[in-house]
Design an enzyme around this catalytic site. Sequence first.
Site, PDB file in Angstrom:
ATOM      1  N   GLU A 261      -9.782  -1.722   5.111  1.00 28.60           N
ATOM      2  CA  GLU A 261     -10.472  -1.354   6.332  1.00 28.60           C
ATOM      3  C   GLU A 261     -11.721  -2.213   6.540  1.00 28.60           C
ATOM      4  OE1 GLU A 261      -8.540   0.283   8.191  1.00 28.60           O
ATOM      5  OE2 GLU A 261      -8.993   2.419   8.087  1.00 28.60           O
TER       6      GLU A 261
ATOM      7  N   ASP B 175       0.812  -1.217   0.000  1.00 29.92           N
ATOM      8  CA  ASP B 175       0.000   0.000   0.000  1.00 29.92           C
ATOM      9  C   ASP B 175       0.848   1.271   0.000  1.00 29.92           C
ATOM     10  OD1 ASP B 175       0.969  -0.441   2.553  1.00 29.92           O
ATOM     11  OD2 ASP B 175      -0.989  -0.728   3.477  1.00 29.92           O
TER      12      ASP B 175
HETATM   13  C1  GLP Z   1      -0.442   0.380   8.553  1.00 25.19           C
HETATM   14  C2  GLP Z   1      -0.148  -0.448   7.305  1.00 25.19           C
HETATM   15  C3  GLP Z   1      -0.456  -1.906   7.529  1.00 25.19           C
HETATM   16  C4  GLP Z   1       0.163  -2.370   8.841  1.00 25.19           C
HETATM   17  C5  GLP Z   1      -0.423  -1.596   9.973  1.00 25.19           C
HETATM   18  C6  GLP Z   1       0.054  -2.036  11.344  1.00 25.19           C
HETATM   19  O1  GLP Z   1      -1.759   0.770   8.646  1.00 25.19           O
HETATM   20  N1  GLP Z   1      -0.865  -0.001   6.157  1.00 25.19           N
HETATM   21  O2  GLP Z   1       0.034  -2.664   6.430  1.00 25.19           O
HETATM   22  O3  GLP Z   1      -0.059  -3.729   9.013  1.00 25.19           O
HETATM   23  O4  GLP Z   1      -0.059  -0.236   9.769  1.00 25.19           O
HETATM   24  O5  GLP Z   1       1.229  -1.356  11.668  1.00 25.19           O
HETATM   25  P1  GLP Z   1       2.138  -1.602  12.925  1.00 25.19           P
HETATM   26  O6  GLP Z   1       3.004  -2.732  12.551  1.00 25.19           O
HETATM   27  O7  GLP Z   1       2.906  -0.317  13.040  1.00 25.19           O
HETATM   28  O8  GLP Z   1       1.261  -1.869  14.081  1.00 25.19           O
END
Ligand code: GLP
Length: 237
Positions: free
Chosen positions: A143, A67
């Site tokens: 989402e 993404d």
């Molecule tokens: C973002 C990314 C996701 C990721 C999520 C969790 O929203 N788009 O791909 O899995 O964060 O992130 P973290 O690993 O910082 O908790």
Amino acid sequence: MKYIEAKNYNDLSRKAANILSAQVILKPDAVLGLATGSTPIGTYKQLIEWYEKGDIDFSGVRTVNLDEYVGVTPDDPHSYRYFMNTNLFDHVNIKKSNTNVPSGTAVDMEKECERYNNLISELGGIDLQLLGIGHNGHIGFNEPGQAFEKMTHIVELGESTREANKRFFDSYDAVPHYAITMGIKAIMQARKLVLIANGSDKEEIIKKAIYGPVTPEVPASILQLHPDVTVICCFKD
Ligand code: GLP
């Protein structure tokens, strides 16, 4: 689904890096689906360390990221392209031209989604997709409540996602409202999935995703239907 509880974050990172590195050793021109967020940083650090020791060769590896924020340029430190360059690509012998992150600044974002879908097909599909998980169960930026079947698309980020990600920006208001993300369908087409989750704040959503009903309200719950998923968790802070 294989479920592994790691001893700590280091152990989680090593286990995930081991699976990625095994994939590259078995198939040197593997297509790796990569993720951003805090969780995979340790995994990437471990891969860099093994690369420096001569244990992994990235020269043939191709990558596709999940993404990107809409409206954020690749050289902006908030962009996921910048994240990937600084946390992995700049430190290993991967060819930058073999690394792909969807563009958040394409003039025609619908065309960009189509281009990204075609690119994944032209690469022959994803051999191994690494995933993190959001507190609301999102994978990539899919989402809750979105249709499961989607390929790459534009998504409006929910309040809880923008709230969680504001730590990377100057303020909540600075967090982009939209993102481009690989859809659930594209993720489910990857041949192998590795989901990593770290911290006590991820325990509840992981339990829901793994043991709860399969529902678009918990996007990661769809992974229960994939034939080759490894979930690696550490719920200690
Ligand atoms: C973002 C990314 C996701 C990721 C999520 C969790 O929203 N788009 O791909 O899995 O964060 O992130 P973290 O690993 O910082 O908790």
